[in-house]
Design a protein around this motif. Structure first.
Motif, PDB file in Angstrom:
ATOM      1  N   HIS A  72       0.841  -1.204   0.000  1.00  0.00           N
ATOM      2  CA  HIS A  72       0.000   0.000   0.000  1.00  0.00           C
ATOM      3  C   HIS A  72       0.879   1.259   0.000  1.00  0.00           C
ATOM      4  O   HIS A  72       0.601   2.231  -0.706  1.00  0.00           O
ATOM      5  CB  HIS A  72      -0.943  -0.019   1.196  1.00  0.00           C
ATOM      6  N   PHE A  73       1.955   1.226   0.778  1.00  0.00           N
ATOM      7  CA  PHE A  73       2.910   2.338   0.788  1.00  0.00           C
ATOM      8  C   PHE A  73       3.512   2.520  -0.607  1.00  0.00           C
ATOM      9  O   PHE A  73       3.566   3.632  -1.129  1.00  0.00           O
ATOM     10  CB  PHE A  73       4.014   2.073   1.823  1.00  0.00           C
ATOM     11  N   LEU A  74       3.974   1.426  -1.206  1.00  0.00           N
ATOM     12  CA  LEU A  74       4.560   1.499  -2.546  1.00  0.00           C
ATOM     13  C   LEU A  74       3.541   2.015  -3.566  1.00  0.00           C
ATOM     14  O   LEU A  74       3.864   2.847  -4.412  1.00  0.00           O
ATOM     15  CB  LEU A  74       5.087   0.123  -2.971  1.00  0.00           C
ATOM     16  N   TYR A  75       2.327   1.516  -3.483  1.00  0.00           N
ATOM     17  CA  TYR A  75       1.263   1.918  -4.402  1.00  0.00           C
ATOM     18  C   TYR A  75       0.984   3.418  -4.283  1.00  0.00           C
ATOM     19  O   TYR A  75       0.866   4.120  -5.284  1.00  0.00           O
ATOM     20  CB  TYR A  75       0.007   1.105  -4.093  1.00  0.00           C
ATOM     21  N   ASN A  76       0.893   3.904  -3.055  1.00  0.00           N
ATOM     22  CA  ASN A  76       0.624   5.329  -2.820  1.00  0.00           C
ATOM     23  C   ASN A  76       1.772   6.232  -3.280  1.00  0.00           C
ATOM     24  O   ASN A  76       1.575   7.415  -3.496  1.00  0.00           O
ATOM     25  CB  ASN A  76       0.302   5.590  -1.355  1.00  0.00           C
ATOM     26  N   HIS A  77       2.978   5.637  -3.397  1.00  0.00           N
ATOM     27  CA  HIS A  77       4.133   6.393  -3.880  1.00  0.00           C
ATOM     28  C   HIS A  77       4.446   6.072  -5.346  1.00  0.00           C
ATOM     29  O   HIS A  77       5.546   6.294  -5.814  1.00  0.00           O
ATOM     30  CB  HIS A  77       5.340   6.141  -2.968  1.00  0.00           C
ATOM     31  N   LYS A  78       3.436   5.515  -6.024  1.00  0.00           N
ATOM     32  CA  LYS A  78       3.456   5.278  -7.467  1.00  0.00           C
ATOM     33  C   LYS A  78       4.488   4.245  -7.932  1.00  0.00           C
ATOM     34  O   LYS A  78       4.909   4.246  -9.075  1.00  0.00           O
ATOM     35  CB  LYS A  78       3.604   6.588  -8.224  1.00  0.00           C
ATOM     36  N   PHE A  79       4.870   3.327  -7.034  1.00  0.00           N
ATOM     37  CA  PHE A  79       5.702   2.187  -7.413  1.00  0.00           C
ATOM     38  C   PHE A  79       4.761   1.003  -7.682  1.00  0.00           C
ATOM     39  O   PHE A  79       4.759   0.002  -6.974  1.00  0.00           O
ATOM     40  CB  PHE A  79       6.702   1.846  -6.296  1.00  0.00           C
ATOM     41  N   PHE A  80       3.931   1.160  -8.720  1.00  0.00           N
ATOM     42  CA  PHE A  80       2.846   0.224  -8.985  1.00  0.00           C
ATOM     43  C   PHE A  80       3.344  -1.192  -9.271  1.00  0.00           C
ATOM     44  O   PHE A  80       2.794  -2.160  -8.747  1.00  0.00           O
ATOM     45  CB  PHE A  80       1.968   0.723 -10.138  1.00  0.00           C
ATOM     46  N   PHE A  81       4.366  -1.318 -10.097  1.00  0.00           N
ATOM     47  CA  PHE A  81       4.846  -2.660 -10.455  1.00  0.00           C
ATOM     48  C   PHE A  81       5.371  -3.399  -9.231  1.00  0.00           C
ATOM     49  O   PHE A  81       5.020  -4.553  -8.998  1.00  0.00           O
ATOM     50  CB  PHE A  81       5.929  -2.587 -11.543  1.00  0.00           C
TER      51      PHE A  81
END
Length: 184
Positions: free
Chosen positions: A42-51
């Motif tokens: 979720h942290f990665l997703y929110n910081h646009k590290f989608f892959f």
């Protein structure tokens, strides 16, 4: 993150009679493992590290049998009991003190754009195999029966069962179903 995991463990200890100790829950419950990975994804997703977020979430799914999209928002004190086959979609929002049993889907219908997954209130129990679909709201203090298919908003304090789900209790009061027949 550690405080949130501890809240999950305490909630599991409260609600799962099979849970014997906090260390057992931490080491052996897939619910906890999926939640730990979800904090990271979720942290990665929110910081646009989608892959990276999706890759980790898929590894977690492989290890736990629980698929939580990195975009999903989950509250505190979540119990995903048994876990296998649980799917929580990208725009799903899950409140606090929620119990989700195995085989449950909080998914979309394929017809919506933007917010396309359910919002689940606080103190909700979702029975095994339930399918809660679309951008609907499940009111706080509600219960969804096993294998129910929920396609409409559910008011606070309701108990729903069936395919498609029908309200059978509302704020603890049993709802009597009335049947009328047309007589010729």
């Amino acid at each position: 993150m550690l405080k949130k995991i501890n809240k999950d463990i305490e909630y599991i200890m409260e609600n799962d009679p099979a849970a014997r100790s906090k260390i057992e829950v931490f080491l052996l419950y897939p619910s906890i493992h999926a939640r730990i990975v979800h904090f990271i994804t979720h942290f990665l997703y929110n910081h646009k590290f989608f892959f990276c977020a999706r890759l980790l979430s898929q590894l977690s799914r492989f290890m736990t049998g629980i698929e939580i999209h990195p975009g999903a928002t989950l509250g505190d004190s979540i119990l995903i009991d048994h876990g296998m086959g649980v799917v929580i979609g990208e725009t799903a929002e899950v409140g606090n003190r929620v119990t989700i049993y195995h085989g449950t889907t909080l998914g979309g219908t394929g017809k919506d754009v933007g917010k396309r997954h359910p919002t689940v209130g606080d103190n909700v129990v979702i029975g095994a195999g339930a399918k809660v679909l679309g951008p609907i709201t499940i009111g706080s203090n509600s219960k969804i029966g096993a294998n129910s298919v929920v396609l409409k908003n559910i008011p606070e304090g309701a108990t729903v069962v069936g395919v498609a789900a029908n309200i059978v209790r509302l704020k603890g009061i049993k709802i009597e179903e009335t049947h009328t027949k047309e007589i010729n």
